[in-house]
Scaffold this motif. Structure first.
Motif, PDB file in Angstrom:
ATOM      1  N   ASN A 158      36.163  40.934  33.700  1.00  0.00           N
ATOM      2  CA  ASN A 158      34.779  40.974  33.365  1.00  0.00           C
ATOM      3  C   ASN A 158      34.680  42.231  32.582  1.00  0.00           C
ATOM      4  OD1 ASN A 158      34.175  38.130  33.612  1.00  0.00           O
ATOM      5  ND2 ASN A 158      33.497  38.372  35.712  1.00  0.00           N
ATOM      6  N   GLN A 163      39.218  39.301  38.713  1.00  0.00           N
ATOM      7  CA  GLN A 163      37.990  38.775  38.052  1.00  0.00           C
ATOM      8  C   GLN A 163      37.198  39.994  37.567  1.00  0.00           C
ATOM      9  OE1 GLN A 163      34.961  37.373  40.906  1.00  0.00           O
ATOM     10  NE2 GLN A 163      33.864  36.383  39.206  1.00  0.00           N
ATOM     11  N   ARG A 221      32.755  35.221  30.383  1.00  0.00           N
ATOM     12  CA  ARG A 221      32.508  35.623  31.866  1.00  0.00           C
ATOM     13  C   ARG A 221      33.546  34.749  32.837  1.00  0.00           C
ATOM     14  NH1 ARG A 221      31.104  40.417  32.539  1.00  0.00           N
ATOM     15  NH2 ARG A 221      32.031  40.094  30.549  1.00  0.00           N
ATOM     16  N   ILE A 222      34.222  35.441  33.600  1.00  0.00           N
ATOM     17  CA  ILE A 222      35.246  34.513  34.504  1.00  0.00           C
ATOM     18  C   ILE A 222      34.192  34.470  35.651  1.00  0.00           C
ATOM     19  CG2 ILE A 222      37.350  34.958  35.854  1.00  0.00           C
ATOM     20  CD1 ILE A 222      37.456  35.085  32.855  1.00  0.00           C
ATOM     21  N   ILE A 223      33.793  33.396  36.047  1.00  0.00           N
ATOM     22  CA  ILE A 223      32.939  32.730  37.187  1.00  0.00           C
ATOM     23  C   ILE A 223      33.622  33.146  38.584  1.00  0.00           C
ATOM     24  CG2 ILE A 223      31.576  30.925  38.006  1.00  0.00           C
ATOM     25  CD1 ILE A 223      30.637  31.963  35.068  1.00  0.00           C
ATOM     26  N   ALA A 235      33.013  30.845  31.944  1.00  0.00           N
ATOM     27  CA  ALA A 235      32.048  30.432  31.068  1.00  0.00           C
ATOM     28  C   ALA A 235      32.012  31.083  29.524  1.00  0.00           C
ATOM     29  CB  ALA A 235      30.679  30.882  31.566  1.00  0.00           C
ATOM     30  N   TYR A 236      31.553  30.526  28.628  1.00  0.00           N
ATOM     31  CA  TYR A 236      31.748  31.331  27.379  1.00  0.00           C
ATOM     32  C   TYR A 236      30.501  30.957  26.437  1.00  0.00           C
ATOM     33  CZ  TYR A 236      35.206  27.709  26.128  1.00  0.00           C
ATOM     34  OH  TYR A 236      36.064  26.568  26.086  1.00  0.00           O
ATOM     35  N   ASP A 253      30.299  26.266  30.281  1.00  0.00           N
ATOM     36  CA  ASP A 253      29.831  26.664  31.509  1.00  0.00           C
ATOM     37  C   ASP A 253      30.797  26.586  32.510  1.00  0.00           C
ATOM     38  OD1 ASP A 253      27.238  26.937  30.670  1.00  0.00           O
ATOM     39  OD2 ASP A 253      26.370  25.396  31.648  1.00  0.00           O
TER      40      ASP A 253
END
Lengths: 255, 255
Positions: A84, A80, A92-94, A13-14, A62
């Motif tokens: 992050n 992850q 963000r790495i979801i 997400a960015y 997203d």
């Protein structure tokens, strides 16, 4: 000698506000560039991150999907957390998961869902100014819905394609023909709207050109009949202006 | 010789992220400073803008109330449009109206409503990172609700007041005693919460200190009994940390 034996798939997400888009560039901050830089520090390898597509400067996501090959033994949780902790909160790495070695985020993508958000009230709330396009005018929603019905289906979208390099690797053969499975306008509130487009692929600036033209329709400057004629004409010079990037968000990539 | 014969009342929304708070400062961008600067250009007068209160650096507002005296003959519409065309989109003038000459935005304020927003999911969505405090932990809501019930009413809030200049002009006589009419926690979604505080006035950093301490309660580090003891002790050193500014928003000023 490269012997990458793991393929890592990520959802990212960015907030694209302060980035020059997804694709790595020499002198500008980009999403791909920032993440690759962190991956190199963590793995000490020359990592190439492959995204499902390229978003332009100022466009948000997203859930961009991307993959990279690595020899690293770091766990998905370590990758992850490490990413992050190093990345700005704007990226963000979801999720991170290990996947089949032949999975390719771009070549295997079957479709994408994009949202384009509008705010039609008189004064735009400051905290949404980087995420919603402000159109302080009443829009004729019926005419817009008619045009959205015209968009759905398989068409040559040349009228809504900006000049610039088309990706030849996977799109050769079908030219500017794309299938839009769904084109909708939903109301978040009485004065906030979201265009939702699902399709098998989108040409350069296609959604922003569609939205810019649909707003002209909503303002009564174009009829739905004229909109249909523009689509059929396959001539970019007939369509409306390119809507600005900040209302656009990549919501999902389908595989 | 000053002969101001009009009193203009404004409601102002702002994204405080990139500002050093409301109050004018010599070398920093502030909300009051930016608006006064535009008003001077429009009216060619030395305008003093009086806000209902001061928000700290990074704190937002949906409806700060402020007034200024002027000899200008500009209409309320001209003032609003002129200001909104000159100001950054981070500051919006929601309304302008002419009011009684003796109206004072600060002295006549009877109370305020503040919201403090939290996001408790694992990964904070990038686009809300400047507006919601990320607390990636489950919170014991029952304990928090017990403490909110303790906060409501009239108390000496010394334990939650940061050192610094208290406004002596209107608050003298009541020291750190304030009346909180309502202190609630509502859920926007399963993982997003908003503290809502309505009161006749708030001490310096009072809401951020209350929220920081309430989060300690939610995490099980303090009991509601201990929270009550902290309030009674009137000792700032006992309460929790000051929550960061970006979750806080002035929602309404009551007259």
């Amino acid at each position: 000698m490269s012997t990458e034996n793991r393929n890592m798939k990520m959802l990212i997400a960015y907030d694209g506000t302060h980035y020059s888009g997804w694709q790595k560039q020499k002198n500008d901050r980009t999403i791909q560039g920032e993440i690759e830089c962190c991956l190199k520090r963590m793995t000490r390898e020359e990592i190439s991150l492959h995204g499902a597509g390229r978003t332009d400067a100022g466009v948000h996501a997203d859930a961009m999907c991307a993959h990279f090959l690595t020899r690293s033994v770091l766990s998905v949780t370590e990758l992850q957390r490490g990413l992050n902790s190093m990345l700005s909160g704007a990226i963000r790495i979801i999720t991170v998961e290990e996947t089949d070695l032949d999975f390719h985020a771009r070549f295997h993508a079957k479709g994408k869902l994009y949202h384009y958000s509008l705010y039609c009230g008189k004064i735009q709330p400051p905290r949404s100014r980087q995420y919603l396009l402000h159109v302080p005018l009443p829009l004729d929603l019926n005419s817009i819905h008619s045009c959205l019905a015209i968009i759905e289906g398989t068409h040559d979208f040349s009228s809504f394609e900006n000049s610039g390099s088309r990706d030849k690797t996977i799109l050769s053969g079908r030219g500017a023909i794309r299938t839009i499975h769904s084109a909708k306008l939903t109301a978040d509130r009485a004065d906030a709207f979201v265009f939702q487009f699902t399709g098998d692929g989108f040409l350069r600036n296609m959604i922003r050109n569609l939205v810019g033209t649909l707003i002209e329709v909503g303002r009564g400057r174009l009829s739905s009949k004229e909109f249909k004629a523009i689509l059929k004409a396959r001539d970019r010079s007939l369509a409306g202006r390119t809507a600005p990037p900040h209302g656009l968000c990549l919501k999902e990539v389908f595989y």
